[in-house]
Design a protein around this motif. Structure first.
Motif, PDB file in Angstrom:
ATOM      1  N   GLY A 227     -12.800   4.546   7.758  1.00  0.00           N
ATOM      2  CA  GLY A 227     -12.331   4.023   9.040  1.00  0.00           C
ATOM      3  C   GLY A 227     -10.937   3.430   8.938  1.00  0.00           C
ATOM      4  N   TYR A 228     -10.692   2.670   7.870  1.00  0.00           N
ATOM      5  CA  TYR A 228      -9.349   2.117   7.669  1.00  0.00           C
ATOM      6  C   TYR A 228      -8.332   3.228   7.405  1.00  0.00           C
ATOM      7  CZ  TYR A 228     -10.422  -2.829   7.892  1.00  0.00           C
ATOM      8  OH  TYR A 228     -10.762  -4.091   8.351  1.00  0.00           O
ATOM      9  N   GLU A 229      -8.720   4.227   6.648  1.00  0.00           N
ATOM     10  CA  GLU A 229      -7.818   5.357   6.414  1.00  0.00           C
ATOM     11  C   GLU A 229      -7.500   6.068   7.725  1.00  0.00           C
ATOM     12  OE1 GLU A 229     -10.034   7.612   3.613  1.00  0.00           O
ATOM     13  OE2 GLU A 229      -9.476   6.363   1.881  1.00  0.00           O
ATOM     14  N   ASP A 230      -8.508   6.222   8.580  1.00  0.00           N
ATOM     15  CA  ASP A 230      -8.312   6.876   9.880  1.00  0.00           C
ATOM     16  C   ASP A 230      -7.291   6.126  10.723  1.00  0.00           C
ATOM     17  OD1 ASP A 230     -10.193   8.807   9.274  1.00  0.00           O
ATOM     18  OD2 ASP A 230     -11.802   7.903  10.467  1.00  0.00           O
ATOM     19  N   LEU A 231      -7.455   4.806  10.814  1.00  0.00           N
ATOM     20  CA  LEU A 231      -6.576   4.025  11.683  1.00  0.00           C
ATOM     21  C   LEU A 231      -5.180   3.843  11.096  1.00  0.00           C
ATOM     22  CD1 LEU A 231      -8.960   1.335  13.236  1.00  0.00           C
ATOM     23  CD2 LEU A 231      -8.343   3.610  14.080  1.00  0.00           C
ATOM     24  N   LYS A 232      -5.038   4.035   9.804  1.00  0.00           N
ATOM     25  CA  LYS A 232      -3.693   4.060   9.228  1.00  0.00           C
ATOM     26  C   LYS A 232      -2.945   5.305   9.710  1.00  0.00           C
ATOM     27  CE  LYS A 232      -2.684   2.647   5.058  1.00  0.00           C
ATOM     28  NZ  LYS A 232      -2.636   2.418   3.599  1.00  0.00           N
ATOM     29  N   LEU A 233      -3.675   6.398   9.901  1.00  0.00           N
ATOM     30  CA  LEU A 233      -3.052   7.634  10.394  1.00  0.00           C
ATOM     31  C   LEU A 233      -2.417   7.436  11.762  1.00  0.00           C
ATOM     32  CD1 LEU A 233      -5.613  10.474   9.539  1.00  0.00           C
ATOM     33  CD2 LEU A 233      -3.330  10.164   8.563  1.00  0.00           C
ATOM     34  N   THR A 234      -3.045   6.628  12.597  1.00  0.00           N
ATOM     35  CA  THR A 234      -2.550   6.433  13.961  1.00  0.00           C
ATOM     36  C   THR A 234      -1.646   5.211  14.086  1.00  0.00           C
ATOM     37  OG1 THR A 234      -4.518   5.138  14.564  1.00  0.00           O
ATOM     38  CG2 THR A 234      -4.610   7.517  14.903  1.00  0.00           C
ATOM     39  N   GLY A 235      -1.415   4.508  12.986  1.00  0.00           N
ATOM     40  CA  GLY A 235      -0.534   3.351  13.014  1.00  0.00           C
ATOM     41  C   GLY A 235      -1.183   2.069  13.474  1.00  0.00           C
ATOM     42  N   VAL A 236      -2.492   2.087  13.727  1.00  0.00           N
ATOM     43  CA  VAL A 236      -3.180   0.873  14.149  1.00  0.00           C
ATOM     44  C   VAL A 236      -3.288  -0.105  12.985  1.00  0.00           C
ATOM     45  CG1 VAL A 236      -5.386  -0.051  14.970  1.00  0.00           C
ATOM     46  CG2 VAL A 236      -4.446   2.037  15.991  1.00  0.00           C
ATOM     47  N   ILE A 237      -3.568   0.417  11.804  1.00  0.00           N
ATOM     48  CA  ILE A 237      -3.674  -0.394  10.604  1.00  0.00           C
ATOM     49  C   ILE A 237      -2.349  -0.340   9.841  1.00  0.00           C
ATOM     50  CG2 ILE A 237      -4.847  -0.600   8.370  1.00  0.00           C
ATOM     51  CD1 ILE A 237      -6.527  -1.483  10.800  1.00  0.00           C
ATOM     52  N   ASP A 238      -1.934  -1.467   9.302  1.00  0.00           N
ATOM     53  CA  ASP A 238      -0.664  -1.550   8.576  1.00  0.00           C
ATOM     54  C   ASP A 238      -0.639  -0.601   7.384  1.00  0.00           C
ATOM     55  OD1 ASP A 238       0.075  -3.489  10.354  1.00  0.00           O
ATOM     56  OD2 ASP A 238      -0.335  -5.160   8.996  1.00  0.00           O
TER      57      ASP A 238
ATOM     58  N   LYS B 115     -23.579   1.407  -0.188  1.00  0.00           N
ATOM     59  CA  LYS B 115     -22.485   2.303  -0.541  1.00  0.00           C
ATOM     60  C   LYS B 115     -22.139   3.256   0.592  1.00  0.00           C
ATOM     61  CE  LYS B 115     -23.269   2.180  -5.536  1.00  0.00           C
ATOM     62  NZ  LYS B 115     -23.622   2.980  -6.751  1.00  0.00           N
ATOM     63  N   ASP B 116     -23.155   3.697   1.354  1.00  0.00           N
ATOM     64  CA  ASP B 116     -22.886   4.595   2.478  1.00  0.00           C
ATOM     65  C   ASP B 116     -22.029   3.906   3.535  1.00  0.00           C
ATOM     66  OD1 ASP B 116     -24.386   6.618   1.325  1.00  0.00           O
ATOM     67  OD2 ASP B 116     -26.227   6.087   2.385  1.00  0.00           O
TER      68      ASP B 116
ATOM     69  N   ARG C 145     -14.320  -5.816   0.350  1.00  0.00           N
ATOM     70  CA  ARG C 145     -14.360  -7.261   0.614  1.00  0.00           C
ATOM     71  C   ARG C 145     -15.212  -7.617   1.820  1.00  0.00           C
ATOM     72  NH1 ARG C 145     -10.195  -9.645   3.424  1.00  0.00           N
ATOM     73  NH2 ARG C 145      -8.786  -7.968   2.745  1.00  0.00           N
ATOM     74  N   ILE C 146     -15.254  -6.758   2.825  1.00  0.00           N
ATOM     75  CA  ILE C 146     -15.924  -7.134   4.083  1.00  0.00           C
ATOM     76  C   ILE C 146     -17.269  -6.459   4.281  1.00  0.00           C
ATOM     77  CG2 ILE C 146     -13.665  -7.464   5.143  1.00  0.00           C
ATOM     78  CD1 ILE C 146     -14.209  -4.868   6.753  1.00  0.00           C
ATOM     79  N   THR C 147     -17.668  -5.553   3.411  1.00  0.00           N
ATOM     80  CA  THR C 147     -18.935  -4.833   3.596  1.00  0.00           C
ATOM     81  C   THR C 147     -20.025  -5.476   2.753  1.00  0.00           C
ATOM     82  OG1 THR C 147     -17.709  -2.776   3.932  1.00  0.00           O
ATOM     83  CG2 THR C 147     -20.066  -2.596   3.512  1.00  0.00           C
TER      84      THR C 147
ATOM     85  N   THR D  23      -1.948  -1.916   4.007  1.00  0.00           N
ATOM     86  CA  THR D  23      -3.364  -2.276   3.831  1.00  0.00           C
ATOM     87  C   THR D  23      -4.047  -1.289   2.890  1.00  0.00           C
ATOM     88  OG1 THR D  23      -3.523  -3.331   5.999  1.00  0.00           O
ATOM     89  CG2 THR D  23      -5.575  -2.572   5.006  1.00  0.00           C
ATOM     90  N   ASP D  24      -4.811  -1.815   1.939  1.00  0.00           N
ATOM     91  CA  ASP D  24      -5.553  -1.002   0.977  1.00  0.00           C
ATOM     92  C   ASP D  24      -6.978  -0.799   1.500  1.00  0.00           C
ATOM     93  OD1 ASP D  24      -7.023   0.057  -1.102  1.00  0.00           O
ATOM     94  OD2 ASP D  24      -6.203  -1.266  -2.631  1.00  0.00           O
ATOM     95  N   PRO D  25      -7.310   0.380   2.004  1.00  0.00           N
ATOM     96  CA  PRO D  25      -8.648   0.608   2.572  1.00  0.00           C
ATOM     97  C   PRO D  25      -9.783   0.300   1.610  1.00  0.00           C
ATOM     98  CG  PRO D  25      -7.181   2.389   3.193  1.00  0.00           C
ATOM     99  CD  PRO D  25      -6.456   1.574   2.166  1.00  0.00           C
ATOM    100  N   GLU D  26      -9.598   0.659   0.351  1.00  0.00           N
ATOM    101  CA  GLU D  26     -10.660   0.425  -0.637  1.00  0.00           C
ATOM    102  C   GLU D  26     -10.886  -1.069  -0.852  1.00  0.00           C
ATOM    103  OE1 GLU D  26     -13.695   1.630  -2.828  1.00  0.00           O
ATOM    104  OE2 GLU D  26     -12.229   3.178  -2.300  1.00  0.00           O
TER     105      GLU D  26
END
Length: 344
Positions: free
Chosen positions: A315-326, A306-307, A337-339, A329-332
């Motif tokens: 991390g996904y939320e962070d990169l959405k702020l800078t426009g790197v992530i679409d 969980k940590d 799915r990948i962890t 995209t749903d960070p949750e």
């Protein structure tokens, strides 16, 4: 260390019987490394072979090589070969995609965009926090991240890990990291010279080089990846090819357990790891400096289950702020799915 980590150390290792984008040429040349190479130590026994990628000259990755030389991977039933994948997130992904390695550590932010685009990688362990800083000259009027508005920040690559990380920090501080600051690229070993010559107002770099600028030039730290928005956050995480994991779950669980032991050992004995780093990789800093660098990282913190899931989501939320992530995209969803909850 979290209660979960203590449980893994005391119960997971004993009771469960677990035997854990460009700019590469400049980086490699600085470290005396020409091209990719692998490292293997002679070991005996019926062990599981696995190739792990690493960035051998980066201070934060030195425990991986130390752990191999000390026999910790072999203790966990692994015959590890290390593959030097270069300095950028792109070569990290290429190493796994071309099967030059099956798993290994990399900066969290470097994993996320390729995975969003469909690269089949699972993230299963966080190794440490810290290793990058923004520095200015001691008499600079820049005291905080917001003071960087209108300033030039020197770094070693157009998409260096330091630029990616501090773009997030700048965005969270209310600045647009693309328009409110200017990023200027210098040769890897001349980034500090750019500031000293007045060609940049600040430098964004990784350790041990960032630390060396503090020691050699008296540079002052404005921000790093252990404080502020990065307080208690993971820096590097371990990833594995998805299909390899499905076929070799026991091997990856062993990798996770070995890396947990290695990094916990490093937190208690940074001098030993620094000595190995100094003697073997010769990064160009004194043994005392390397010991101080390694002692400053949060190797005593560990992220699993969980940590780790929380860190990937953030991390996904962070990169959405800078426009790197679409934006769509749903960070949750993608984090879930990948962890991998490797010790579940």
């Amino acid at each position: 260390m979290s209660q979960q980590s203590e449980t893994i150390l005391s119960r997971g290792l004993s009771r469960r019987g677990l035997i854990k984008a460009a700019g590469v040429t400049a980086f490699a040349a600085t470290a005396g490394v020409i091209g990719a190479r692998s490292t293997r130590y002679a070991i005996a026994g019926n062990l599981i072979p696995i190739k792990l990628e690493w960035t051998e000259v980066a201070a934060c990755h030195s425990p991986v090589g130390f752990g191999l030389s000390k026999g910790i991977y072999a203790k966990h039933g692994l015959d590890v070969e290390l593959f030097y994948q270069g300095a950028s997130g792109q070569t990290l992904i290429q190493a796994l995609a071309t099967r030059k390695a099956e798993a290994g550590p990399g900066l969290l932010y470097d994993w996320l965009k390729p995975i969003e685009q469909g690269f089949d990688v699972r993230l299963f362990a966080g190794s440490h926090g810290g290793c990058q800083s923004i520095l200015v000259q001691p008499d600079s009027d820049i005291k905080t991240l917001t003071d960087l508005k209108g300033k030039t920040i020197g770094t070693f690559d157009v998409m260096s890990p330091s630029r990616v990380a501090f773009s997030v920090a700048l965005a969270k501080a209310g600045l647009n990291p693309e328009t409110d600051v200017t990023w200027k690229v210098f040769p890897f070993d001349l980034v500090a010279e750019g500031v000293l010559k007045g060609e940049a107002d600040a430098v964004a770099h990784m350790d041990p080089w960032a630390y060396s600028y503090e020691k050699q030039h008296g540079f002052r730290r404005v921000a790093d990846t252990q404080t502020g928005t990065f307080q208690d956050r993971v820096c590097c995480v371990l990833g594995v090819n998805g299909d390899y994991y499905e076929a070799n779950k026991d091997a990856i669980k062993r990798v996770a357990a070995a890396n947990l032991e290695i990094h916990q050992y490093t937190s208690k004995h940074p001098d030993e790891v620094a000595k190995w780093y100094f003697d073997t990789l010769k990064p160009g800093l004194s043994l005392q400096d390397l010991t101080e660098v390694l002692a400053a990282f949060t190797y005593h913190d560990h992220w699993f289950g969980k940590d780790l899931l929380k860190e990937v989501r953030i991390g996904y939320e962070d990169l959405k702020l800078t426009g790197v992530i679409d934006a769509s995209t749903d960070p949750e969803e993608i984090a879930s799915r990948i962890t991998i909850d490797i010790f579940a």
